[in-house]
Design a protein around this motif. Structure first.
Motif, PDB file in Angstrom:
ATOM      1  N   ILE A   6     -19.151 155.096  32.901  1.00 32.45           N
ATOM      2  CA  ILE A   6     -19.760 155.953  33.901  1.00 32.45           C
ATOM      3  C   ILE A   6     -20.117 157.261  33.219  1.00 32.45           C
ATOM      4  O   ILE A   6     -19.255 157.943  32.690  1.00 32.45           O
ATOM      5  N   GLY A   7     -21.380 157.607  33.218  1.00 32.59           N
ATOM      6  CA  GLY A   7     -21.821 158.850  32.590  1.00 32.59           C
ATOM      7  C   GLY A   7     -21.987 159.928  33.629  1.00 32.59           C
ATOM      8  O   GLY A   7     -21.053 160.292  34.310  1.00 32.59           O
ATOM      9  N   THR A   8     -23.195 160.392  33.802  1.00 30.22           N
ATOM     10  CA  THR A   8     -23.451 161.416  34.803  1.00 30.22           C
ATOM     11  C   THR A   8     -23.492 160.777  36.189  1.00 30.22           C
ATOM     12  O   THR A   8     -23.805 159.596  36.333  1.00 30.22           O
ATOM     13  N   LEU A   9     -23.184 161.558  37.187  1.00 29.70           N
ATOM     14  CA  LEU A   9     -23.165 161.054  38.558  1.00 29.70           C
ATOM     15  C   LEU A   9     -24.532 161.213  39.196  1.00 29.70           C
ATOM     16  O   LEU A   9     -25.142 162.279  39.103  1.00 29.70           O
ATOM     17  N   PRO A  10     -25.032 160.159  39.849  1.00 34.59           N
ATOM     18  CA  PRO A  10     -26.338 160.257  40.491  1.00 34.59           C
ATOM     19  C   PRO A  10     -26.261 161.163  41.718  1.00 34.59           C
ATOM     20  O   PRO A  10     -25.219 161.265  42.357  1.00 34.59           O
ATOM     21  N   ASP A  11     -27.374 161.809  42.028  1.00 34.99           N
ATOM     22  CA  ASP A  11     -27.460 162.630  43.221  1.00 34.99           C
ATOM     23  C   ASP A  11     -28.021 161.741  44.320  1.00 34.99           C
ATOM     24  O   ASP A  11     -29.208 161.461  44.363  1.00 34.99           O
ATOM     25  N   ALA A  31      -8.103 161.962  35.371  1.00 33.56           N
ATOM     26  CA  ALA A  31      -8.234 161.891  33.914  1.00 33.56           C
ATOM     27  C   ALA A  31      -9.659 161.484  33.519  1.00 33.56           C
ATOM     28  O   ALA A  31     -10.227 162.010  32.558  1.00 33.56           O
ATOM     29  N   TYR A  32     -10.263 160.557  34.255  1.00 37.14           N
ATOM     30  CA  TYR A  32     -11.624 160.119  33.968  1.00 37.14           C
ATOM     31  C   TYR A  32     -12.600 161.271  34.176  1.00 37.14           C
ATOM     32  O   TYR A  32     -13.542 161.459  33.402  1.00 37.14           O
ATOM     33  N   ALA A  33     -12.381 162.055  35.234  1.00 34.80           N
ATOM     34  CA  ALA A  33     -13.236 163.219  35.485  1.00 34.80           C
ATOM     35  C   ALA A  33     -13.153 164.195  34.319  1.00 34.80           C
ATOM     36  O   ALA A  33     -14.175 164.763  33.905  1.00 34.80           O
ATOM     37  N   LYS A  34     -11.964 164.387  33.775  1.00 37.11           N
ATOM     38  CA  LYS A  34     -11.808 165.255  32.612  1.00 37.11           C
ATOM     39  C   LYS A  34     -12.538 164.684  31.401  1.00 37.11           C
ATOM     40  O   LYS A  34     -13.147 165.419  30.628  1.00 37.11           O
ATOM     41  N   LEU A  50     -16.137 159.736  41.818  1.00 31.18           N
ATOM     42  CA  LEU A  50     -16.274 158.724  40.773  1.00 31.18           C
ATOM     43  C   LEU A  50     -16.162 157.307  41.326  1.00 31.18           C
ATOM     44  O   LEU A  50     -16.606 156.356  40.697  1.00 31.18           O
ATOM     45  N   VAL A  51     -15.563 157.169  42.493  1.00 29.61           N
ATOM     46  CA  VAL A  51     -15.301 155.834  43.049  1.00 29.61           C
ATOM     47  C   VAL A  51     -16.595 155.047  43.243  1.00 29.61           C
ATOM     48  O   VAL A  51     -16.684 153.883  42.842  1.00 29.61           O
ATOM     49  N   ALA A  52     -17.612 155.654  43.853  1.00 35.84           N
ATOM     50  CA  ALA A  52     -18.864 154.930  44.124  1.00 35.84           C
ATOM     51  C   ALA A  52     -19.546 154.437  42.852  1.00 35.84           C
ATOM     52  O   ALA A  52     -19.887 153.250  42.762  1.00 35.84           O
ATOM     53  N   PRO A  53     -19.772 155.292  41.833  1.00 44.31           N
ATOM     54  CA  PRO A  53     -20.425 154.764  40.638  1.00 44.31           C
ATOM     55  C   PRO A  53     -19.562 153.740  39.903  1.00 44.31           C
ATOM     56  O   PRO A  53     -20.088 152.806  39.289  1.00 44.31           O
ATOM     57  N   MET A  54     -18.243 153.885  39.985  1.00 43.39           N
ATOM     58  CA  MET A  54     -17.370 152.894  39.348  1.00 43.39           C
ATOM     59  C   MET A  54     -17.475 151.546  40.059  1.00 43.39           C
ATOM     60  O   MET A  54     -17.564 150.495  39.410  1.00 43.39           O
ATOM     61  N   LEU A  55     -17.468 151.572  41.385  1.00 41.55           N
ATOM     62  CA  LEU A  55     -17.623 150.323  42.138  1.00 41.55           C
ATOM     63  C   LEU A  55     -18.992 149.699  41.891  1.00 41.55           C
ATOM     64  O   LEU A  55     -19.100 148.480  41.722  1.00 41.55           O
ATOM     65  N   THR A  61     -21.762 144.365  37.016  1.00 39.80           N
ATOM     66  CA  THR A  61     -21.382 143.606  35.825  1.00 39.80           C
ATOM     67  C   THR A  61     -20.481 142.415  36.133  1.00 39.80           C
ATOM     68  O   THR A  61     -20.047 141.733  35.223  1.00 39.80           O
ATOM     69  N   ASP A  62     -20.230 142.146  37.410  1.00 43.19           N
ATOM     70  CA  ASP A  62     -19.394 141.010  37.810  1.00 43.19           C
ATOM     71  C   ASP A  62     -20.286 139.779  37.950  1.00 43.19           C
ATOM     72  O   ASP A  62     -21.047 139.649  38.909  1.00 43.19           O
ATOM     73  N   ARG A  63     -20.218 138.893  36.988  1.00 47.18           N
ATOM     74  CA  ARG A  63     -21.107 137.724  36.980  1.00 47.18           C
ATOM     75  C   ARG A  63     -20.885 136.815  38.178  1.00 47.18           C
ATOM     76  O   ARG A  63     -21.827 136.255  38.731  1.00 47.18           O
ATOM     77  N   GLY A  64     -19.629 136.652  38.580  1.00 50.10           N
ATOM     78  CA  GLY A  64     -19.330 135.809  39.744  1.00 50.10           C
ATOM     79  C   GLY A  64     -19.968 136.363  41.005  1.00 50.10           C
ATOM     80  O   GLY A  64     -20.541 135.622  41.809  1.00 50.10           O
ATOM     81  N   PHE A  65     -19.885 137.670  41.178  1.00 53.84           N
ATOM     82  CA  PHE A  65     -20.493 138.301  42.346  1.00 53.84           C
ATOM     83  C   PHE A  65     -22.008 138.178  42.293  1.00 53.84           C
ATOM     84  O   PHE A  65     -22.646 137.872  43.314  1.00 53.84           O
ATOM     85  N   SER A  66     -22.592 138.393  41.120  1.00 55.18           N
ATOM     86  CA  SER A  66     -24.045 138.273  40.979  1.00 55.18           C
ATOM     87  C   SER A  66     -24.512 136.868  41.322  1.00 55.18           C
ATOM     88  O   SER A  66     -25.505 136.683  42.028  1.00 55.18           O
ATOM     89  N   LYS A  67     -23.778 135.878  40.844  1.00 60.63           N
ATOM     90  CA  LYS A  67     -24.133 134.487  41.126  1.00 60.63           C
ATOM     91  C   LYS A  67     -24.009 134.203  42.619  1.00 60.63           C
ATOM     92  O   LYS A  67     -24.886 133.594  43.218  1.00 60.63           O
ATOM     93  N   TRP A  68     -22.927 134.663  43.214  1.00 62.92           N
ATOM     94  CA  TRP A  68     -22.730 134.462  44.645  1.00 62.92           C
ATOM     95  C   TRP A  68     -23.858 135.119  45.435  1.00 62.92           C
ATOM     96  O   TRP A  68     -24.392 134.537  46.367  1.00 62.92           O
TER      97      TRP A  68
END
Length: 82
Positions: A6-11, A31-34, A50-55, A61-68
């Motif tokens: 996760i790099g910069t946070l989208p607006d 710690a991740y924010a730091k 950070l929760v939204a961009p991490m989710l 990147t979850d192949r199973g979810f993408s396939k589903w």
């Protein structure tokens, strides 16, 4: 330092969600924010942001979810509403 996923946070316009996190997860978010501040220079005043961009990254990147999702979308397109 290793490259962060996760790099910069989208607006983006947020949708309010209330949830409880284990204390250990909150400490990791802080710690991740730091780490983001250290690597990119972008200060993260609320680690909860950070929760939204991490989710989003996790689901992208979850192949199973993408396939589903593709399968569910295909089934939806294949049905006809009468």
């Amino acid at each position: 330092m290793a490259k962060l996923k996760i790099g910069t946070l989208p607006d983006d316009k947020p949708v309010k969600v209330n949830l409880e996190l284990p204390a250990s997860v909150h400490r990791d978010l802080v710690a991740y924010a730091k780490a983001i501040a250290s690597e990119s220079g972008q200060s993260v005043s609320d680690p909860g942001k950070l929760v939204a961009p991490m989710l989003a990254r996790f689901m992208a990147t979850d192949r199973g979810f993408s396939k589903w999702r593709r399968t569910a979308h295909s089934r939806k397109e294949g049905t006809r509403e009468e």
